[in-house]
Design a protein around this motif. Structure first.
Motif, PDB file in Angstrom:
ATOM      1  N   VAL A  22      48.908   4.074  24.924  1.00  8.48           N
ATOM      2  CA  VAL A  22      47.768   4.915  25.222  1.00  8.48           C
ATOM      3  C   VAL A  22      46.832   4.844  24.024  1.00  8.48           C
ATOM      4  CG1 VAL A  22      46.971   7.254  25.674  1.00  8.48           C
ATOM      5  CG2 VAL A  22      49.118   6.460  26.668  1.00  8.48           C
ATOM      6  N   ILE A  23      45.600   4.457  24.286  1.00  7.47           N
ATOM      7  CA  ILE A  23      44.606   4.399  23.220  1.00  7.47           C
ATOM      8  C   ILE A  23      43.655   5.563  23.440  1.00  7.47           C
ATOM      9  CG2 ILE A  23      42.717   3.080  22.207  1.00  7.47           C
ATOM     10  CD1 ILE A  23      44.214   0.543  23.121  1.00  7.47           C
ATOM     11  N   ALA A  24      43.633   6.474  22.502  1.00  7.10           N
ATOM     12  CA  ALA A  24      42.748   7.633  22.591  1.00  7.10           C
ATOM     13  C   ALA A  24      41.449   7.307  21.875  1.00  7.10           C
ATOM     14  CB  ALA A  24      43.418   8.854  21.963  1.00  7.10           C
ATOM     15  N   GLN A  25      40.357   7.670  22.496  1.00  9.00           N
ATOM     16  CA  GLN A  25      39.057   7.444  21.886  1.00  9.00           C
ATOM     17  C   GLN A  25      38.498   8.784  21.437  1.00  9.00           C
ATOM     18  OE1 GLN A  25      37.248   5.638  25.231  1.00  9.00           O
ATOM     19  NE2 GLN A  25      38.208   3.678  24.905  1.00  9.00           N
ATOM     20  N   CYS A  26      37.986   8.808  20.240  1.00  5.73           N
ATOM     21  CA  CYS A  26      37.378  10.025  19.725  1.00  5.73           C
ATOM     22  C   CYS A  26      36.125   9.631  18.954  1.00  5.73           C
ATOM     23  CB  CYS A  26      38.350  10.804  18.860  1.00  5.73           C
ATOM     24  SG  CYS A  26      38.916   9.887  17.427  1.00  5.73           S
ATOM     25  N   PHE A  27      35.312  10.616  18.646  1.00  3.39           N
ATOM     26  CA  PHE A  27      34.081  10.359  17.919  1.00  3.39           C
ATOM     27  C   PHE A  27      34.036  11.274  16.712  1.00  3.39           C
ATOM     28  CE2 PHE A  27      29.637  11.088  16.907  1.00  3.39           C
ATOM     29  CZ  PHE A  27      29.143   9.798  16.880  1.00  3.39           C
ATOM     30  N   ALA A  28      33.624  10.718  15.604  1.00  4.59           N
ATOM     31  CA  ALA A  28      33.482  11.507  14.385  1.00  4.59           C
ATOM     32  C   ALA A  28      32.450  10.829  13.502  1.00  4.59           C
ATOM     33  CB  ALA A  28      34.815  11.602  13.647  1.00  4.59           C
ATOM     34  N   THR A  29      31.873  11.586  12.637  1.00  8.54           N
ATOM     35  CA  THR A  29      31.013  10.990  11.621  1.00  8.54           C
ATOM     36  C   THR A  29      31.831  10.947  10.337  1.00  8.54           C
ATOM     37  OG1 THR A  29      30.066  13.138  11.068  1.00  8.54           O
ATOM     38  CG2 THR A  29      28.883  11.804  12.685  1.00  8.54           C
ATOM     39  N   ALA A  30      31.550   9.951   9.511  1.00  9.05           N
ATOM     40  CA  ALA A  30      32.330   9.793   8.286  1.00  9.05           C
ATOM     41  C   ALA A  30      31.420   9.327   7.170  1.00  9.05           C
ATOM     42  CB  ALA A  30      33.449   8.787   8.506  1.00  9.05           C
ATOM     43  N   ASP A  31      31.799   9.607   5.970  1.00 15.88           N
ATOM     44  CA  ASP A  31      31.095   9.142   4.790  1.00 15.88           C
ATOM     45  C   ASP A  31      31.621   7.742   4.473  1.00 15.88           C
ATOM     46  OD1 ASP A  31      30.014   8.610   2.327  1.00 15.88           O
ATOM     47  OD2 ASP A  31      30.648  10.495   1.409  1.00 15.88           O
ATOM     48  N   SER A  32      30.777   6.743   4.649  1.00 16.77           N
ATOM     49  CA  SER A  32      31.236   5.364   4.445  1.00 16.77           C
ATOM     50  C   SER A  32      31.508   5.055   2.980  1.00 16.77           C
ATOM     51  CB  SER A  32      30.219   4.377   5.003  1.00 16.77           C
ATOM     52  OG  SER A  32      28.992   4.502   4.314  1.00 16.77           O
ATOM     53  N   GLU A  33      31.162   5.967   2.083  1.00 19.72           N
ATOM     54  CA  GLU A  33      31.463   5.775   0.666  1.00 19.72           C
ATOM     55  C   GLU A  33      32.919   6.108   0.351  1.00 19.72           C
ATOM     56  OE1 GLU A  33      29.225   4.419  -1.452  1.00 19.72           O
ATOM     57  OE2 GLU A  33      27.965   4.227   0.327  1.00 19.72           O
ATOM     58  N   VAL A  34      33.567   6.822   1.263  1.00 21.98           N
ATOM     59  CA  VAL A  34      34.968   7.189   1.057  1.00 21.98           C
ATOM     60  C   VAL A  34      35.827   5.986   1.444  1.00 21.98           C
ATOM     61  CG1 VAL A  34      36.833   8.719   1.796  1.00 21.98           C
ATOM     62  CG2 VAL A  34      34.507   9.615   1.524  1.00 21.98           C
ATOM     63  N   PRO A  35      36.698   5.526   0.558  1.00 19.26           N
ATOM     64  CA  PRO A  35      37.515   4.358   0.896  1.00 19.26           C
ATOM     65  C   PRO A  35      38.479   4.657   2.042  1.00 19.26           C
ATOM     66  CG  PRO A  35      38.181   5.264  -1.236  1.00 19.26           C
ATOM     67  CD  PRO A  35      36.982   6.039  -0.780  1.00 19.26           C
ATOM     68  N   ILE A  36      38.699   3.666   2.857  1.00 23.93           N
ATOM     69  CA  ILE A  36      39.652   3.779   3.958  1.00 23.93           C
ATOM     70  C   ILE A  36      40.773   2.789   3.691  1.00 23.93           C
ATOM     71  CG2 ILE A  36      38.360   2.159   5.389  1.00 23.93           C
ATOM     72  CD1 ILE A  36      39.261   3.792   7.828  1.00 23.93           C
ATOM     73  N   VAL A  37      41.998   3.209   3.930  1.00 22.90           N
ATOM     74  CA  VAL A  37      43.162   2.392   3.605  1.00 22.90           C
ATOM     75  C   VAL A  37      44.094   2.350   4.811  1.00 22.90           C
ATOM     76  CG1 VAL A  37      45.138   2.134   2.052  1.00 22.90           C
ATOM     77  CG2 VAL A  37      42.988   3.069   1.185  1.00 22.90           C
ATOM     78  N   ALA A  38      44.560   1.163   5.172  1.00 27.11           N
ATOM     79  CA  ALA A  38      45.542   1.037   6.254  1.00 27.11           C
ATOM     80  C   ALA A  38      46.858   1.644   5.806  1.00 27.11           C
ATOM     81  CB  ALA A  38      45.728  -0.430   6.620  1.00 27.11           C
TER      82      ALA A  38
END
Length: 85
Positions: A22-38
């Motif tokens: 099941v793939i849930a889709q959601c929407f959010a805004t984010a600060d692209s300056e914040v690093p994202i890590v797998a």
């Protein structure tokens, strides 16, 4: 032996489902300056613009069918002020 060949062939055996995702889709805004890590549940994680994702599709990279349409629809709703965050 007389074999009646006028009968249609039997139907194929039913498909056995071994996995269901099941793939849930959601929407959010984010600060692209914040690093994202797998984490341990993903091989890769990164911020992408809609244009970045369209380039992936254009190059033939795999994106789940229908995801681009959902993202584009969400962006349109957000831009129209109809999608609260």
């Amino acid at each position: 032996d007389d074999i009646d060949t006028s009968l249609p062939p039997p139907p194929p055996p039913p498909i056995v489902v071994q996995y269901h995702y099941v793939i849930a889709q959601c929407f959010a805004t984010a600060d692209s300056e914040v690093p994202i890590v797998a984490s341990d549940d993903a091989a890769d994680a990164r911020w992408m613009t809609i244009e970045d994702m369209e380039q992936l599709v254009h190059r033939g990279d795999t994106i789940t069918p229908g995801v681009m349409e959902v993202i584009q629809r969400a962006e349109s709703l957000y831009q129209a002020g109809l999608l609260p965050t």
